[in-house]
Scaffold this motif. Structure first.
Motif, short mmCIF file in Angstrom:
data_model
loop_
_atom_site.label_atom_id
_atom_site.label_comp_id
_atom_site.label_asym_id
_atom_site.label_seq_id
_atom_site.Cartn_x
_atom_site.Cartn_y
_atom_site.Cartn_z
N ALA A 1 0.88 -1.16 0.00
CA ALA A 1 0.00 0.00 0.00
C ALA A 1 0.90 1.20 0.00
N PHE A 2 0.63 2.09 -0.89
CA PHE A 2 1.46 3.28 -1.07
C PHE A 2 2.93 2.91 -1.25
N GLY A 3 3.18 1.79 -1.83
CA GLY A 3 4.52 1.36 -2.16
C GLY A 3 5.26 0.76 -0.97
N MET A 4 4.58 0.45 0.08
CA MET A 4 5.24 -0.12 1.27
C MET A 4 4.59 -1.48 1.58
N ASP A 5 5.44 -2.42 1.92
CA ASP A 5 4.91 -3.74 2.20
C ASP A 5 4.44 -3.83 3.66
N ALA A 6 4.00 -5.00 4.13
CA ALA A 6 3.42 -5.20 5.45
C ALA A 6 4.43 -4.95 6.57
N THR A 7 5.69 -5.27 6.34
CA THR A 7 6.71 -5.07 7.37
C THR A 7 6.88 -3.59 7.67
N VAL A 8 6.88 -2.76 6.67
CA VAL A 8 7.04 -1.32 6.86
C VAL A 8 5.82 -0.79 7.61
N TRP A 9 4.63 -1.25 7.22
CA TRP A 9 3.42 -0.78 7.90
C TRP A 9 3.40 -1.19 9.37
N VAL A 10 3.86 -2.38 9.69
CA VAL A 10 3.91 -2.82 11.09
C VAL A 10 4.93 -1.97 11.84
N SER A 11 6.05 -1.65 11.20
CA SER A 11 7.06 -0.81 11.84
C SER A 11 6.51 0.58 12.10
N ILE A 12 5.77 1.15 11.12
CA ILE A 12 5.18 2.49 11.30
C ILE A 12 4.16 2.47 12.42
N ALA A 13 3.33 1.42 12.46
CA ALA A 13 2.31 1.32 13.50
C ALA A 13 2.98 1.21 14.89
N MET A 14 4.06 0.47 14.93
CA MET A 14 4.78 0.31 16.20
C MET A 14 5.39 1.63 16.64
N LEU A 15 5.98 2.37 15.70
CA LEU A 15 6.56 3.68 16.03
C LEU A 15 5.47 4.64 16.47
N ALA A 16 4.30 4.59 15.83
CA ALA A 16 3.19 5.47 16.21
C ALA A 16 2.73 5.12 17.63
N PHE A 17 2.61 3.82 17.89
CA PHE A 17 2.18 3.38 19.22
C PHE A 17 3.17 3.84 20.29
N LEU A 18 4.47 3.64 20.04
CA LEU A 18 5.49 4.07 20.99
C LEU A 18 5.49 5.60 21.14
N GLY A 19 5.24 6.33 20.03
CA GLY A 19 5.16 7.79 20.08
C GLY A 19 3.99 8.23 20.96
N ILE A 20 2.85 7.59 20.80
CA ILE A 20 1.68 7.92 21.63
C ILE A 20 2.00 7.64 23.10
N LEU A 21 2.68 6.51 23.38
CA LEU A 21 3.03 6.19 24.76
C LEU A 21 3.94 7.26 25.35
N VAL A 22 4.92 7.71 24.56
CA VAL A 22 5.83 8.75 25.04
C VAL A 22 5.08 10.05 25.21
N TRP A 23 4.20 10.40 24.22
CA TRP A 23 3.45 11.64 24.27
C TRP A 23 2.52 11.68 25.48
N LYS A 24 1.91 10.55 25.85
CA LYS A 24 1.01 10.47 27.01
C LYS A 24 1.79 10.36 28.33
#
Length: 180
Positions: free
Chosen positions: A21-44
């Motif tokens: 999707a958008f030129g990125m495979d499933a591994t990249v999307w899982v990595s992005i989701a993980m970074l977003a989750f960790l970012g939210i944890l840090v932000w909260k």
């Protein structure tokens, strides 16, 4: 049947492309989701909350350790105090035993001395009674002897002296009084 054809075609070695999707495979999307989750944890502020919770637990454990150390010190001090009291009680018991033994020896010595003194007093009283009895007997013997001698003298004088010899004695006594 269509599924069956897909399975057969994969088994035959056909290679299909991975979905992207958008030129990125499933591994990249899982990595992005993980970074977003960790970012939210840090932000909260979750790491701060976890750190604060761990610090609180550390402080609580440290406090419990300090209390345990204080209790151990108190227990050691009580143990030392009771050991000192036990030693003092043992010393006091030894002193009491020694005093009792000394007192018993003193009482035995006093009892022996009192018994010896009593025996001496009773012996002296017996000797005094014997001496008194001897003196009384001696006095009675003397009195009996004097009485017997007086009676014998009176009997002799009565037998040997008559009126004429009495007259001579009286005259002699008067003459000695007159001279003197």
């Amino acid at each position: 049947m269509a599924n069956f054809a897909i399975i057969l075609s994969e088994a035959a070695g056909e290679v299909h492309a991975d979905p992207t999707a958008f030129g990125m495979d499933a591994t990249v999307w899982v990595s992005i989701a993980m970074l977003a989750f960790l970012g939210i944890l840090v932000w909260k502020g979750v790491p701060k909350m976890i750190g604060a919770s761990l610090d609180k637990k550390i402080a609580e454990i440290s406090k419990q350790l300090n209390e345990a150390e204080q209790l151990r010190l108190d227990a050691e001090s009580l143990k030392a105090e009771y050991e000192a009291k036990l030693a003092a009680a043992a010393r006091e018991a030894d002193e009491m035993r020694a005093r009792a033994e000394a007192e018993a020896e003193t009482l035995v010595a006093k009892a022996k001395a009192d018994a010896t003194a009593l025996i001496g007093r009773r012996k002296q009283m017996a000797e005094d009674r014997i001496a008194a009895a001897e003196a009384t007997a001696l006095t009675e013997v003397r009195m009996a002897t004097a009485k017997a001698a007086t009676a014998a003298a009176a009997a002799l004088i009565a037998d040997k002296h008559d009126a004429s010899s009495d007259k001579a004695l009286i005259d002699q006594a008067i003459a000695s009084v007159a001279k003197g």
